[in-house]
Scaffold this motif. Structure first.
Motif, short mmCIF file in Angstrom:
data_model
loop_
_atom_site.label_atom_id
_atom_site.label_comp_id
_atom_site.label_asym_id
_atom_site.label_seq_id
_atom_site.Cartn_x
_atom_site.Cartn_y
_atom_site.Cartn_z
N CYS A 61 0.81 -1.22 0.00
CA CYS A 61 0.00 0.00 0.00
C CYS A 61 0.84 1.27 0.00
CB CYS A 61 -0.94 -0.01 1.20
SG CYS A 61 -2.20 -1.31 1.13
N SER A 62 2.08 1.19 0.42
CA SER A 62 2.95 2.36 0.43
C SER A 62 3.69 2.55 -0.89
CB SER A 62 3.97 2.25 1.58
OG SER A 62 4.81 1.13 1.39
N GLN A 63 3.38 1.73 -1.88
CA GLN A 63 4.00 1.88 -3.19
C GLN A 63 3.61 3.24 -3.79
OE1 GLN A 63 5.85 -0.64 -5.22
NE2 GLN A 63 6.16 -1.43 -3.15
N GLY A 64 4.52 3.84 -4.50
CA GLY A 64 4.22 5.12 -5.12
C GLY A 64 3.21 5.01 -6.24
N TYR A 65 3.02 3.82 -6.78
CA TYR A 65 2.08 3.61 -7.88
C TYR A 65 0.68 3.46 -7.30
CZ TYR A 65 0.49 2.09 -12.47
OH TYR A 65 -0.15 2.01 -13.69
N ALA A 66 -0.24 4.33 -7.71
CA ALA A 66 -1.54 4.40 -7.06
C ALA A 66 -2.56 3.40 -7.60
CB ALA A 66 -2.10 5.81 -7.19
N ASP A 67 -2.52 3.12 -8.90
CA ASP A 67 -3.58 2.35 -9.53
C ASP A 67 -3.36 0.85 -9.35
OD1 ASP A 67 -5.89 1.80 -10.83
OD2 ASP A 67 -5.23 2.44 -12.81
N ILE A 68 -3.58 0.40 -8.14
CA ILE A 68 -3.45 -1.02 -7.82
C ILE A 68 -4.71 -1.48 -7.09
CG2 ILE A 68 -0.93 -0.95 -7.66
CD1 ILE A 68 -1.23 -1.05 -4.61
N ASP A 107 5.89 -12.10 2.93
CA ASP A 107 6.95 -11.44 2.18
C ASP A 107 6.60 -9.97 1.96
OD1 ASP A 107 8.20 -13.91 2.08
OD2 ASP A 107 7.51 -14.37 0.05
N LYS A 108 7.42 -9.26 1.19
CA LYS A 108 7.18 -7.84 0.96
C LYS A 108 7.58 -7.44 -0.46
CE LYS A 108 9.98 -6.43 4.23
NZ LYS A 108 10.69 -5.51 5.15
N LEU A 109 6.97 -6.37 -0.94
CA LEU A 109 7.44 -5.72 -2.16
C LEU A 109 8.40 -4.61 -1.78
CD1 LEU A 109 4.30 -5.32 -4.47
CD2 LEU A 109 6.16 -6.98 -4.67
N GLU A 110 9.42 -4.43 -2.59
CA GLU A 110 10.35 -3.33 -2.39
C GLU A 110 9.74 -2.02 -2.88
OE1 GLU A 110 13.61 -3.26 -0.94
OE2 GLU A 110 12.60 -5.05 -0.16
N PRO A 111 10.14 -0.87 -2.31
CA PRO A 111 9.62 0.41 -2.78
C PRO A 111 9.82 0.58 -4.28
CG PRO A 111 10.86 0.70 -0.74
CD PRO A 111 11.07 -0.72 -1.17
N GLY A 112 8.79 1.05 -4.95
CA GLY A 112 8.86 1.26 -6.39
C GLY A 112 8.62 0.03 -7.23
N CYS A 170 5.86 -1.80 -7.83
CA CYS A 170 4.66 -1.81 -8.69
C CYS A 170 4.87 -0.95 -9.94
CB CYS A 170 3.46 -1.31 -7.90
SG CYS A 170 2.88 -2.49 -6.64
N ALA A 171 5.47 0.22 -9.75
CA ALA A 171 5.72 1.09 -10.90
C ALA A 171 6.66 0.43 -11.89
CB ALA A 171 6.29 2.42 -10.43
N ARG A 172 7.68 -0.27 -11.37
CA ARG A 172 8.63 -0.94 -12.26
C ARG A 172 7.98 -2.11 -12.98
NH1 ARG A 172 11.22 -1.93 -15.83
NH2 ARG A 172 13.41 -2.58 -15.96
N ILE A 173 7.10 -2.83 -12.31
CA ILE A 173 6.39 -3.93 -12.95
C ILE A 173 5.52 -3.43 -14.09
CG2 ILE A 173 4.53 -5.61 -12.59
CD1 ILE A 173 5.73 -6.11 -9.78
N VAL A 174 4.76 -2.36 -13.83
CA VAL A 174 3.89 -1.79 -14.86
C VAL A 174 4.73 -1.25 -16.01
CG1 VAL A 174 2.24 0.03 -15.38
CG2 VAL A 174 2.00 -1.31 -13.28
#
Length: 354
Positions: free
Chosen positions: A25-32, A92-97, A99-103
């Protein structure tokens, strides 16, 4: 802006799922959208999910009776509305950024799957295999080639693969809910050959927890014989799927070679009675799923070819080899495939167990 669906299966992880959701939820990418599938948790996991759902409207919580990890992921896939999908295990966790990198990676025209790197936490692993597995290099395959599966760091973990939703729907690939071990491997062996535009990147976007005593991976640390039996089942499922899709006709040598490495060597390490039974099962699988498997085996490297010949003889197609011959072929294979250092390290581990 493309939408990313993040599928999080949840089962008895009340101490970890909050940290997991915080990382998403703290990812900079909003559209998730974050699809949390509560798979019949009996601890406080559901309460944690409810708290997070109140905090962030992008979180969707679905409850179902306990059916296992594969069923939870399939439920998430069915509900996902995003353009792209990825999976995060709830401890587990996602690293910051991430989601944006995946998109960004999946937005490149023609890209159907993105394979990225990961690191372990709360400490770095000293397992060389795991480090290599979590460290893909930059390479792109415009169409599927066997190297995707057999040469690249693209398996066995599905949580480091993101895929276009349309591609997943087109292929119809789902997780096998009857498998409790190795479901990721079967999923990826079923998915990759049906895709084009497979991109691998070295970016470590995922944090993989390696110390939780109740995790599925820790529960999978069972007896070696039991693990080999489970790997044989995975091999049978992979070969069966490949045969139905015609892939064994397209890449017979590659799939034979993989089975030697994935399961045959470890089968030969078992006690004699179980070893011989499993060898017969594997040889029967080759004969059933790979047309003229013996002829295709002739195109293998000589050390792998000798392993296949050994298996056929042990299965009753030729004079049964002596135990000395079996060991000699195994040693040659191990040295050729993994090198001297790995062979010595393996021998030392066996000595310590004794």
């Amino acid at each position: 802006m493309a939408k990313l669906s993040v599928i999080v299966p949840v089962y008895n992880v009340e101490d970890y799922v909050g940290e997991c959701l915080e990382s998403i939820c703290s990812q900079g990418y909003a559209d998730i959208e974050v699809i949390c599938v509560n798979d019949g948790s009996t601890d406080g996991s559901r309460d944690v999910l409810a708290q997070w759902q109140e905090r962030d409207g992008r979180i969707v919580v679905v409850d179902q009776p306990n059916k296992g990890l594969s069923a939870a992921r399939n439920t998430g896939i069915a509900l996902a509305s995003g353009d792209y999908l990825c999976f995060v295990d709830s401890d587990d966790k996602l690293e910051p950024g991430a989601c944006a990198r995946i998109v960004e990676g999946l937005s490149v025209p023609g890209t159907e799957a993105l394979v990225f790197g990961a690191h372990t936490f709360p400490q770095q692993t000293d397992d060389e295999w795991l480090r290599a597995t979590l460290s893909p290099h930059t390479v792109r395959y415009e169409k599927f080639e066997p190297a995707v599966l057999f040469d690249e760091a693209s398996t066995p973990y599905v949580w480091r693969v993101a895929v276009a939703a349309e591609s997943l729907r087109r292929t119809g690939v789902q997780f096998d809910e009857s498998l409790k071990f190795g479901e990721d491997q079967l999923f990826l062996f079923s998915l990759y050959p049906q895709l084009a535009g497979i991109q691998l990147i070295p970016d470590k976007l995922y944090a993989y927890r390696i110390d939780r005593s109740g995790s599925l991976m820790n529960r999978a640390e069972q007896s070696d014989a039991d693990k080999v039996q489970k790997n044989l089942v995975i091999t049978e499922r992979v070969f069966g799927f490949w045969q139905r899709k015609g892939f064994t006709r397209m890449w017979p040598v590659d799939i034979l070679n993989w089975s030697v490495k994935f399961v045959l060597y470890s089968i030969l390490c078992q006690e004699r009675g179980e070893r011989n039974k499993m060898v017969r099962r594997l040889v029967a699988l080759w004969d059933k799923c790979v047309n003229e498997s013996k002829l295709h085996a002739l195109r293998l490297p000589s050390y792998a070819r000798d392993m296949v010949d050994l298996a056929y003889r042990m299965a009753g197609q030729g004079a049964f080899p002596s135990e000395r011959r079996i060991k000699a072929v195994m040693v040659r294979y191990r040295l050729a495939e993994y090198g001297t250092a790995s062979f010595v390290a393996g021998a030392l581990r066996k000595i310590k167990k004794k």
